[in-house]
Design a protein around this motif. Structure first.
Motif, PDB file in Angstrom:
ATOM      1  N   ALA A   1       2.426  40.370  52.542  1.00  0.00           N
ATOM      2  CA  ALA A   1       2.867  39.267  51.685  1.00  0.00           C
ATOM      3  C   ALA A   1       3.876  38.367  52.374  1.00  0.00           C
ATOM      4  O   ALA A   1       4.370  37.409  51.769  1.00  0.00           O
ATOM      5  CB  ALA A   1       3.478  39.823  50.401  1.00  0.00           C
ATOM      6  N   TYR A   2       4.184  38.652  53.624  1.00  0.00           N
ATOM      7  CA  TYR A   2       5.207  37.892  54.344  1.00  0.00           C
ATOM      8  C   TYR A   2       4.967  36.393  54.227  1.00  0.00           C
ATOM      9  O   TYR A   2       3.890  35.896  54.548  1.00  0.00           O
ATOM     10  CB  TYR A   2       5.214  38.312  55.812  1.00  0.00           C
ATOM     11  CG  TYR A   2       6.191  37.557  56.679  1.00  0.00           C
ATOM     12  CD1 TYR A   2       7.553  37.574  56.405  1.00  0.00           C
ATOM     13  CD2 TYR A   2       5.744  36.823  57.780  1.00  0.00           C
ATOM     14  CE1 TYR A   2       8.450  36.883  57.207  1.00  0.00           C
ATOM     15  CE2 TYR A   2       6.635  36.136  58.585  1.00  0.00           C
ATOM     16  CZ  TYR A   2       7.989  36.167  58.295  1.00  0.00           C
ATOM     17  OH  TYR A   2       8.870  35.477  59.088  1.00  0.00           O
ATOM     18  N   GLY A   3       5.975  35.672  53.717  1.00  0.00           N
ATOM     19  CA  GLY A   3       5.929  34.218  53.651  1.00  0.00           C
ATOM     20  C   GLY A   3       5.401  33.626  52.378  1.00  0.00           C
ATOM     21  O   GLY A   3       5.560  32.420  52.152  1.00  0.00           O
ATOM     22  N   VAL A   4       4.782  34.436  51.505  1.00  0.00           N
ATOM     23  CA  VAL A   4       4.194  33.861  50.288  1.00  0.00           C
ATOM     24  C   VAL A   4       5.268  33.249  49.398  1.00  0.00           C
ATOM     25  O   VAL A   4       5.029  32.262  48.692  1.00  0.00           O
ATOM     26  CB  VAL A   4       3.366  34.927  49.533  1.00  0.00           C
ATOM     27  CG1 VAL A   4       4.256  36.018  48.939  1.00  0.00           C
ATOM     28  CG2 VAL A   4       2.524  34.287  48.436  1.00  0.00           C
ATOM     29  N   ASP A   5       6.477  33.808  49.436  1.00  0.00           N
ATOM     30  CA  ASP A   5       7.559  33.319  48.579  1.00  0.00           C
ATOM     31  C   ASP A   5       8.143  31.992  49.064  1.00  0.00           C
ATOM     32  O   ASP A   5       8.797  31.288  48.292  1.00  0.00           O
ATOM     33  CB  ASP A   5       8.670  34.374  48.495  1.00  0.00           C
ATOM     34  CG  ASP A   5       9.218  34.756  49.862  1.00  0.00           C
ATOM     35  OD1 ASP A   5       8.393  35.049  50.746  1.00  0.00           O
ATOM     36  OD2 ASP A   5      10.450  34.767  50.046  1.00  0.00           O
ATOM     37  N   VAL A   6       7.920  31.658  50.321  1.00  0.00           N
ATOM     38  CA  VAL A   6       8.460  30.400  50.870  1.00  0.00           C
ATOM     39  C   VAL A   6       7.336  29.426  51.210  1.00  0.00           C
ATOM     40  O   VAL A   6       7.544  28.463  51.959  1.00  0.00           O
ATOM     41  CB  VAL A   6       9.325  30.665  52.126  1.00  0.00           C
ATOM     42  CG1 VAL A   6      10.558  31.463  51.744  1.00  0.00           C
ATOM     43  CG2 VAL A   6       8.538  31.372  53.224  1.00  0.00           C
ATOM     44  N   GLY A   7       6.157  29.661  50.658  1.00  0.00           N
ATOM     45  CA  GLY A   7       5.034  28.758  50.907  1.00  0.00           C
ATOM     46  C   GLY A   7       4.604  28.722  52.352  1.00  0.00           C
ATOM     47  O   GLY A   7       4.112  27.688  52.826  1.00  0.00           O
ATOM     48  N   TYR A   8       4.798  29.851  53.071  1.00  0.00           N
ATOM     49  CA  TYR A   8       4.420  29.964  54.487  1.00  0.00           C
ATOM     50  C   TYR A   8       5.077  28.871  55.336  1.00  0.00           C
ATOM     51  O   TYR A   8       4.473  28.307  56.242  1.00  0.00           O
ATOM     52  CB  TYR A   8       2.896  29.934  54.644  1.00  0.00           C
ATOM     53  CG  TYR A   8       2.187  30.954  53.795  1.00  0.00           C
ATOM     54  CD1 TYR A   8       2.363  32.310  54.019  1.00  0.00           C
ATOM     55  CD2 TYR A   8       1.357  30.565  52.742  1.00  0.00           C
ATOM     56  CE1 TYR A   8       1.730  33.265  53.222  1.00  0.00           C
ATOM     57  CE2 TYR A   8       0.716  31.514  51.948  1.00  0.00           C
ATOM     58  CZ  TYR A   8       0.916  32.859  52.188  1.00  0.00           C
ATOM     59  OH  TYR A   8       0.290  33.801  51.400  1.00  0.00           O
ATOM     60  N   ALA A   9       6.325  28.582  55.020  1.00  0.00           N
ATOM     61  CA  ALA A   9       7.061  27.500  55.691  1.00  0.00           C
ATOM     62  C   ALA A   9       7.035  27.671  57.206  1.00  0.00           C
ATOM     63  O   ALA A   9       7.171  28.781  57.724  1.00  0.00           O
ATOM     64  CB  ALA A   9       8.505  27.483  55.204  1.00  0.00           C
ATOM     65  N   PRO A  10       6.863  26.581  57.947  1.00  0.00           N
ATOM     66  CA  PRO A  10       6.815  26.664  59.413  1.00  0.00           C
ATOM     67  C   PRO A  10       8.204  26.772  60.032  1.00  0.00           C
ATOM     68  O   PRO A  10       9.209  26.375  59.440  1.00  0.00           O
ATOM     69  CB  PRO A  10       6.140  25.351  59.810  1.00  0.00           C
ATOM     70  CG  PRO A  10       6.517  24.396  58.718  1.00  0.00           C
ATOM     71  CD  PRO A  10       6.600  25.206  57.460  1.00  0.00           C
ATOM     72  N   GLY A  11       8.235  27.320  61.226  1.00  0.00           N
ATOM     73  CA  GLY A  11       9.448  27.360  62.032  1.00  0.00           C
ATOM     74  C   GLY A  11       9.063  27.143  63.485  1.00  0.00           C
ATOM     75  O   GLY A  11       7.895  27.311  63.857  1.00  0.00           O
ATOM     76  N   THR A  12      10.034  26.773  64.306  1.00  0.00           N
ATOM     77  CA  THR A  12       9.748  26.473  65.705  1.00  0.00           C
ATOM     78  C   THR A  12      10.433  27.478  66.607  1.00  0.00           C
ATOM     79  O   THR A  12      11.628  27.774  66.459  1.00  0.00           O
ATOM     80  CB  THR A  12      10.225  25.055  66.064  1.00  0.00           C
ATOM     81  OG1 THR A  12       9.569  24.117  65.214  1.00  0.00           O
ATOM     82  CG2 THR A  12       9.893  24.728  67.513  1.00  0.00           C
ATOM     83  N   TRP A  13       9.682  27.997  67.557  1.00  0.00           N
ATOM     84  CA  TRP A  13      10.192  28.960  68.541  1.00  0.00           C
ATOM     85  C   TRP A  13       9.578  28.623  69.889  1.00  0.00           C
ATOM     86  O   TRP A  13       8.353  28.517  70.010  1.00  0.00           O
ATOM     87  CB  TRP A  13       9.830  30.379  68.104  1.00  0.00           C
ATOM     88  CG  TRP A  13      10.279  31.480  69.016  1.00  0.00           C
ATOM     89  CD1 TRP A  13      11.558  31.809  69.346  1.00  0.00           C
ATOM     90  CD2 TRP A  13       9.434  32.414  69.708  1.00  0.00           C
ATOM     91  NE1 TRP A  13      11.580  32.894  70.189  1.00  0.00           N
ATOM     92  CE2 TRP A  13      10.292  33.293  70.427  1.00  0.00           C
ATOM     93  CE3 TRP A  13       8.062  32.614  69.782  1.00  0.00           C
ATOM     94  CZ2 TRP A  13       9.797  34.324  71.225  1.00  0.00           C
ATOM     95  CZ3 TRP A  13       7.564  33.631  70.565  1.00  0.00           C
ATOM     96  CH2 TRP A  13       8.428  34.488  71.280  1.00  0.00           C
ATOM     97  N   HIS A  14      10.407  28.408  70.885  1.00  0.00           N
ATOM     98  CA  HIS A  14       9.961  28.014  72.226  1.00  0.00           C
ATOM     99  C   HIS A  14       9.036  26.802  72.187  1.00  0.00           C
ATOM    100  O   HIS A  14       8.025  26.745  72.892  1.00  0.00           O
ATOM    101  CB  HIS A  14       9.259  29.183  72.915  1.00  0.00           C
ATOM    102  CG  HIS A  14      10.198  30.265  73.380  1.00  0.00           C
ATOM    103  ND1 HIS A  14      11.292  30.014  74.165  1.00  0.00           N
ATOM    104  CD2 HIS A  14      10.206  31.604  73.140  1.00  0.00           C
ATOM    105  CE1 HIS A  14      11.940  31.141  74.410  1.00  0.00           C
ATOM    106  NE2 HIS A  14      11.314  32.122  73.786  1.00  0.00           N
ATOM    107  N   GLY A  15       9.403  25.844  71.333  1.00  0.00           N
ATOM    108  CA  GLY A  15       8.669  24.598  71.284  1.00  0.00           C
ATOM    109  C   GLY A  15       7.334  24.641  70.571  1.00  0.00           C
ATOM    110  O   GLY A  15       6.620  23.635  70.532  1.00  0.00           O
TER     111      GLY A  15
END
Length: 443
Positions: free
Chosen positions: A195-209
């Protein structure tokens, strides 16, 4: 450290999620200059991180609190049992403070009240990933807190709340720090990894560009870039689990799924408030193995759930035989204070529960023994945990620490192995739980 440095003793109980909570508290204690000690006599105060999932865990926590009070006298209580302060105070009214899981601020405030910190920035240096309670070469990576499910036998949501996912870039940065610090295996944990991310609408993040979604597949893609083992625990069998299997076939994450199925009879699964499409599940397991043939599936089951008939228990045994799971744990149902299942009629008598558990484990023992025997003669890549005399004790890709089997490497000392080494091992023998082998040498 000087003798004047304040000293804290720490007792950590419960699951890997609680272990991560303990690591965070210990890291903060160290940052603030506290000395962490191994005995009650040396401690100015003792912190006990408790578990409260089942009755036996509650009793273990209460016993640990009692021992700390008897041996030291100054005790701060935190963790899941902290959600039931009346139970703690009834048994041990002397405790100084009680807080629930993840309430790090309350723990630190309670410690400050007993013994203020004396920070020395020239002495109190920490690795950037903090303190760990696991060996240096593996670490638990907690990706979320809480759970949105309301399984009738479980009270975890009442203790840890609803799902709260960590930002994906935050998780990936922590994983990278751990790997830089020598970690060779990351064990992904949460109450519901799928269920990881379902609560935040699968919001994106940036890592190493690069952009990653707060989603299980995307997280696995990022972790797969770190060049270490990544093992997935507590995976609920949602349809999108299928998307992760190709990453296992490609070697991005370990071909290992820890899925707590709990039962196989549709009516019992409905009473448990668990998904019940067993035929579809068997088909999915078959498809997973067709994509990743070396996939290891671990699961847990409850035997003797209220209302379970002999016919429904036989359905569970039939599922075991059909699914051919690699690793299985089981326990008899027992009431947990606050669980909805306590209200169900027709409890299964303890004697029948125990008899069914014995039959269940007998069936699974045959399956496990056959699966391990099939590995004799193969080469398995293993991670060394420790060296004992001539032996090296290691784990294969199919073995999570503490809950699965081991690989005993007979010539580990001769091969110069040390904890944290990856090594190819020729498997020479097997029993119901463990493998035995040697490091092959060129003639």
């Amino acid at each position: 450290m000087s003798a004047a440095q304040p000293k804290v003793g720490f007792v950590s109980l419960g699951c890997p999620k609680a272990l991560v909570d303990s690591e965070r508290i210990l890291t903060q204690l160290k940052v603030e200059g506290y000395d962490l000690v191994q005995s009650y006599d040396d401690a100015d105060v003792v912190v006990v991180n408790t578990c409260g999932f089942i009755d036996s865990a509650v009793q273990e926590s209460l016993d640990a609190i009692g021992e700390a009070i008897s041996e030291n006298g100054k005790v701060i209580v935190t963790g899941c049992l902290g959600k039931r302060p009346q139970d703690i105070l009834q048994a041990h009214p002397q405790v100084l403070s009680i807080s629930g899981p993840q309430d790090y601020g309350s723990v630190m405030n309670a410690v400050h009240n007993v013994v203020p910190p004396k920070h020395d920035p020239f002495i109190d240096l920490l690795p950037d990933y903090g303190l760990k309670l696991t060996p240096k070469h593996y670490a638990y990576l907690k990706i979320s807190e809480g759970c949105n499910h309301r399984c009738s036998f479980c009270i975890i949501p009442s203790m840890r709340g609803d799902l709260a996912s960590r930002p994906v870039d935050d998780v990936l940065r922590e994983a990278e720090k751990l790997v830089r610090g020598g970690v060779r295996e990351l064990l992904v944990v949460s109450q519901d990894t799928s269920a990881y991310g379902v609560d935040v609408g699968y919001a994106p993040g940036t890592w190493h560009g690069r952009e990653y979604q707060t989603r299980m597949k995307s997280l696995c893609e990022g972790l797969g870039e770190l060049g270490v083992w990544t093992r997935l625990h507590y995976v609920y069998p949602y349809p999108h689990v299928d998307d992760v299997i190709p990453l296992m076939a490609e070697g991005k994450v370990l071909p290992y799924l820890d899925i707590p199925f709990q039962h196989a009879a549709p009516r019992i699964l409905k009473l448990m408030k668990r998904p019940g499409a067993v035929d579809k599940l068997l088909e999915r397991i078959s498809n997973w193995r067709s994509i990743a043939p070396d996939l290891t599936i671990r699961s847990t089951f409850i035997v003797g759930f209220p209302g379970e008939t002999e016919a429904e228990f036989e359905m569970l045994l039939d599922f075991l035989r059909e699914a051919q799971l690699d690793r299985v744990g089981a326990f008899t149902y027992s009431p947990v204070e606050g669980a909805k299942a306590n209200e169900l009629p027709d409890p299964v008598p303890p004697a029948i529960q125990e008899e069914r558990l014995a039959r269940f484990m007998e069936v699974q023992a045959e399956i496990s023994a056959a699966k391990l025997q099939a590995k004799v003669g193969t080469i398995q890549t293993c991670l060394v945990d420790e060296v004992e005399g001539d032996l090296a004790i290691a784990r294969s890709k199919a073995d999570a620490p503490e809950i699965d089997g081991l690989v005993q490497i007979q010539n580990g000392f001769e091969a110069g192995l040390k904890p944290g080494d990856f090594v190819d091992v020729e498997i020479m023998g097997a029993d119901e739980h463990d493998l035995y082998g040697e490091v092959p040498f060129d003639d």
